[in-house]
Write a protein that holds these residues in place. Structure first.
Motif, PDB file in Angstrom:
ATOM      1  N   LEU A  13      23.094  -1.574 -44.272  1.00 24.65           N
ATOM      2  CA  LEU A  13      23.546  -1.228 -43.000  1.00 24.65           C
ATOM      3  C   LEU A  13      22.317  -1.282 -42.035  1.00 24.65           C
ATOM      4  CD1 LEU A  13      25.994  -0.442 -41.555  1.00 24.65           C
ATOM      5  CD2 LEU A  13      25.033   2.113 -42.098  1.00 24.65           C
ATOM      6  N   VAL A  14      21.044  -1.031 -42.155  1.00 23.91           N
ATOM      7  CA  VAL A  14      19.951  -0.983 -41.502  1.00 23.91           C
ATOM      8  C   VAL A  14      19.634  -2.499 -41.397  1.00 23.91           C
ATOM      9  CG1 VAL A  14      17.456  -0.793 -41.157  1.00 23.91           C
ATOM     10  CG2 VAL A  14      18.762   1.229 -42.034  1.00 23.91           C
ATOM     11  N   LEU A  15      19.520  -3.137 -42.397  1.00 22.65           N
ATOM     12  CA  LEU A  15      19.530  -4.763 -42.077  1.00 22.65           C
ATOM     13  C   LEU A  15      20.722  -5.394 -41.240  1.00 22.65           C
ATOM     14  CD1 LEU A  15      18.071  -7.264 -43.172  1.00 22.65           C
ATOM     15  CD2 LEU A  15      19.547  -7.537 -44.950  1.00 22.65           C
ATOM     16  N   GLU A  16      21.560  -5.006 -41.276  1.00 17.58           N
ATOM     17  CA  GLU A  16      22.844  -5.307 -40.288  1.00 17.58           C
ATOM     18  C   GLU A  16      22.258  -5.099 -38.834  1.00 17.58           C
ATOM     19  OE1 GLU A  16      27.168  -3.783 -39.396  1.00 17.58           O
ATOM     20  OE2 GLU A  16      26.697  -4.223 -41.567  1.00 17.58           O
ATOM     21  N   HIS A  17      22.137  -3.890 -38.545  1.00 16.26           N
ATOM     22  CA  HIS A  17      21.643  -3.398 -37.249  1.00 16.26           C
ATOM     23  C   HIS A  17      20.437  -4.173 -36.659  1.00 16.26           C
ATOM     24  CE1 HIS A  17      23.027   0.798 -38.255  1.00 16.26           C
ATOM     25  NE2 HIS A  17      24.066  -0.100 -38.275  1.00 16.26           N
ATOM     26  N   VAL A  18      19.221  -4.608 -37.547  1.00 18.31           N
ATOM     27  CA  VAL A  18      18.163  -5.177 -37.352  1.00 18.31           C
ATOM     28  C   VAL A  18      18.564  -6.719 -36.746  1.00 18.31           C
ATOM     29  CG1 VAL A  18      15.538  -5.830 -37.919  1.00 18.31           C
ATOM     30  CG2 VAL A  18      16.614  -3.585 -37.991  1.00 18.31           C
ATOM     31  N   THR A  19      19.536  -7.356 -37.826  1.00 21.28           N
ATOM     32  CA  THR A  19      19.663  -8.670 -37.553  1.00 21.28           C
ATOM     33  C   THR A  19      20.889  -8.977 -36.840  1.00 21.28           C
ATOM     34  OG1 THR A  19      20.747  -8.904 -39.863  1.00 21.28           O
ATOM     35  CG2 THR A  19      18.334  -9.089 -39.896  1.00 21.28           C
ATOM     36  N   SER A  20      21.522  -8.022 -36.206  1.00 21.46           N
ATOM     37  CA  SER A  20      22.725  -8.195 -35.618  1.00 21.46           C
ATOM     38  C   SER A  20      22.543  -9.158 -34.430  1.00 21.46           C
ATOM     39  CB  SER A  20      23.405  -7.076 -35.050  1.00 21.46           C
ATOM     40  OG  SER A  20      22.435  -6.430 -33.855  1.00 21.46           O
ATOM     41  N   ARG A  21      23.301  -9.806 -33.856  1.00 17.03           N
ATOM     42  CA  ARG A  21      23.072 -10.973 -32.722  1.00 17.03           C
ATOM     43  C   ARG A  21      22.159 -10.158 -31.826  1.00 17.03           C
ATOM     44  NH1 ARG A  21      28.068 -13.838 -29.312  1.00 17.03           N
ATOM     45  NH2 ARG A  21      26.749 -14.710 -27.889  1.00 17.03           N
ATOM     46  N   TRP A  22      22.652  -9.103 -31.145  1.00 19.39           N
ATOM     47  CA  TRP A  22      21.992  -8.604 -29.991  1.00 19.39           C
ATOM     48  C   TRP A  22      20.711  -7.552 -30.486  1.00 19.39           C
ATOM     49  CZ3 TRP A  22      23.556 -11.316 -26.408  1.00 19.39           C
ATOM     50  CH2 TRP A  22      24.869 -11.735 -26.438  1.00 19.39           C
ATOM     51  N   GLY A  23      20.998  -6.937 -31.716  1.00 23.61           N
ATOM     52  CA  GLY A  23      19.785  -6.291 -32.141  1.00 23.61           C
ATOM     53  C   GLY A  23      18.646  -7.124 -32.401  1.00 23.61           C
ATOM     54  N   MET A  82      28.160  -3.672 -25.262  1.00 23.53           N
ATOM     55  CA  MET A  82      27.606  -4.051 -26.405  1.00 23.53           C
ATOM     56  C   MET A  82      26.093  -3.671 -26.565  1.00 23.53           C
ATOM     57  SD  MET A  82      28.686  -5.265 -29.247  1.00 23.53           S
ATOM     58  CE  MET A  82      27.466  -4.652 -30.344  1.00 23.53           C
ATOM     59  N   LEU A  83      25.510  -3.828 -25.313  1.00 29.42           N
ATOM     60  CA  LEU A  83      23.945  -3.562 -25.330  1.00 29.42           C
ATOM     61  C   LEU A  83      23.834  -1.889 -25.423  1.00 29.42           C
ATOM     62  CD1 LEU A  83      21.170  -4.174 -24.933  1.00 29.42           C
ATOM     63  CD2 LEU A  83      21.521  -4.152 -22.484  1.00 29.42           C
ATOM     64  N   THR A  84      24.765  -1.280 -24.784  1.00 30.32           N
ATOM     65  CA  THR A  84      24.545   0.354 -24.976  1.00 30.32           C
ATOM     66  C   THR A  84      24.949   0.636 -26.487  1.00 30.32           C
ATOM     67  OG1 THR A  84      25.605   0.649 -22.555  1.00 30.32           O
ATOM     68  CG2 THR A  84      25.913   2.505 -24.303  1.00 30.32           C
ATOM     69  N   GLN A  85      25.996  -0.073 -27.069  1.00 24.58           N
ATOM     70  CA  GLN A  85      25.890   0.248 -28.610  1.00 24.58           C
ATOM     71  C   GLN A  85      24.882  -0.287 -29.526  1.00 24.58           C
ATOM     72  OE1 GLN A  85      29.820  -1.637 -29.439  1.00 24.58           O
ATOM     73  NE2 GLN A  85      30.883  -0.046 -28.642  1.00 24.58           N
ATOM     74  N   THR A  86      24.417  -1.329 -28.970  1.00 18.96           N
ATOM     75  CA  THR A  86      22.978  -1.883 -29.744  1.00 18.96           C
ATOM     76  C   THR A  86      21.946  -0.918 -29.744  1.00 18.96           C
ATOM     77  OG1 THR A  86      24.029  -4.160 -29.611  1.00 18.96           O
ATOM     78  CG2 THR A  86      21.572  -3.501 -30.259  1.00 18.96           C
ATOM     79  N   LEU A  87      21.755  -0.471 -28.520  1.00 23.33           N
ATOM     80  CA  LEU A  87      20.579   0.436 -28.321  1.00 23.33           C
ATOM     81  C   LEU A  87      20.828   1.818 -28.926  1.00 23.33           C
ATOM     82  CD1 LEU A  87      19.944  -0.444 -24.538  1.00 23.33           C
ATOM     83  CD2 LEU A  87      18.462  -0.844 -26.352  1.00 23.33           C
ATOM     84  N   LEU A 129      20.318   1.244 -32.711  1.00 21.12           N
ATOM     85  CA  LEU A 129      18.656   1.207 -33.122  1.00 21.12           C
ATOM     86  C   LEU A 129      18.165   2.438 -32.790  1.00 21.12           C
ATOM     87  CD1 LEU A 129      18.197  -2.313 -31.438  1.00 21.12           C
ATOM     88  CD2 LEU A 129      18.540  -1.732 -33.955  1.00 21.12           C
ATOM     89  N   GLU A 130      18.478   3.166 -31.769  1.00 23.77           N
ATOM     90  CA  GLU A 130      17.812   4.526 -31.510  1.00 23.77           C
ATOM     91  C   GLU A 130      17.876   5.386 -32.637  1.00 23.77           C
ATOM     92  OE1 GLU A 130      17.822   8.241 -27.949  1.00 23.77           O
ATOM     93  OE2 GLU A 130      19.066   6.736 -28.126  1.00 23.77           O
ATOM     94  N   ARG A 131      19.263   5.460 -33.158  1.00 21.31           N
ATOM     95  CA  ARG A 131      19.641   6.253 -34.389  1.00 21.31           C
ATOM     96  C   ARG A 131      18.854   6.037 -35.457  1.00 21.31           C
ATOM     97  NH1 ARG A 131      24.118   6.471 -38.582  1.00 21.31           N
ATOM     98  NH2 ARG A 131      24.382   8.479 -38.950  1.00 21.31           N
ATOM     99  N   ASP A 132      18.791   4.625 -35.712  1.00 17.94           N
ATOM    100  CA  ASP A 132      17.768   4.374 -36.987  1.00 17.94           C
ATOM    101  C   ASP A 132      16.327   4.419 -36.881  1.00 17.94           C
ATOM    102  OD1 ASP A 132      20.130   3.321 -38.352  1.00 17.94           O
ATOM    103  OD2 ASP A 132      19.849   1.312 -37.582  1.00 17.94           O
ATOM    104  N   GLY A 133      16.009   5.129 -35.522  1.00 17.00           N
ATOM    105  CA  GLY A 133      14.449   5.379 -35.287  1.00 17.00           C
ATOM    106  C   GLY A 133      13.626   4.106 -34.857  1.00 17.00           C
ATOM    107  N   LEU A 134      14.520   3.055 -34.504  1.00 13.15           N
ATOM    108  CA  LEU A 134      13.790   1.973 -34.103  1.00 13.15           C
ATOM    109  C   LEU A 134      13.521   1.805 -32.788  1.00 13.15           C
ATOM    110  CD1 LEU A 134      15.763  -0.750 -36.165  1.00 13.15           C
ATOM    111  CD2 LEU A 134      13.621   0.768 -36.927  1.00 13.15           C
ATOM    112  N   VAL A 135      14.141   2.507 -31.724  1.00 15.29           N
ATOM    113  CA  VAL A 135      14.300   2.152 -30.223  1.00 15.29           C
ATOM    114  C   VAL A 135      14.002   3.782 -29.617  1.00 15.29           C
ATOM    115  CG1 VAL A 135      15.388   1.855 -28.276  1.00 15.29           C
ATOM    116  CG2 VAL A 135      15.205   0.002 -29.956  1.00 15.29           C
ATOM    117  N   HIS A 136      13.298   4.001 -28.855  1.00 11.86           N
ATOM    118  CA  HIS A 136      12.984   5.305 -27.983  1.00 11.86           C
ATOM    119  C   HIS A 136      13.495   5.291 -26.585  1.00 11.86           C
ATOM    120  CE1 HIS A 136      11.392   9.008 -26.660  1.00 11.86           C
ATOM    121  NE2 HIS A 136      10.902   8.234 -25.542  1.00 11.86           N
TER     122      HIS A 136
END
Length: 129
Positions: A18-28, A56-61, A64-71
């Motif tokens: 799931l984390v790999l999916e988030h990081v490698t998604s088109r917009w991620g 889509m940008l809102t969802q992506t952010l 990524l925020e939930r995963d601890g990658l974006v602040h």
């Protein structure tokens, strides 16, 4: 590949995937690479990435925020100001993604050659059948 909201059963069964999916998604990928340079406001991030919907940008952010990658830094000013930046974990992931993106740029001619060879061989097999 759509960015997952993390509520599927897959989160419990295979969190790595799931984390790999988030990081490698088109917009991620594009968000992470763009935020490597510096923090961005939502609008400038959207313009810098291009062709991404606000939703889509809102969802992506958020993902990524939930995963601890974006602040997300929301400042209570008028008009409201929200800046997005990478966390330490996000910077580490973004550097890995950027390395892959740089590899694709360096090796694109080889990929195109391989595609041409594949297509020609497949076409020749079709004609022979």
């Amino acid at each position: 590949m759509a960015v997952s909201d993390g509520t599927r059963d897959g989160e419990a069964l295979c969190p790595h995937r799931l984390v790999l999916e988030h990081v490698t998604s088109r917009w991620g990928v594009l968000v992470l690479i763009r935020l490597l340079d510096r923090p961005h406001r939502f609008g400038e991030l959207r313009r810098a990435i291009g062709r991404v919907s606000e939703k889509m940008l809102t969802q992506t952010l958020q993902t990524l925020e939930r995963d601890g990658l974006v602040h997300r830094d929301a400042r209570p000013v008028i008009p409201p100001r929200v800046d997005y930046s990478l966390t330490g974990l996000g910077r580490e992931a973004a550097e890995q993604v950027r390395a892959l993106a740089q590899w694709t740029e360096r090796r694109m001619d080889d990929v195109l050659d391989a595609r041409r060879a594949y297509d020609e061989a497949r076409e020749a097999r079709s004609r022979a059948s």
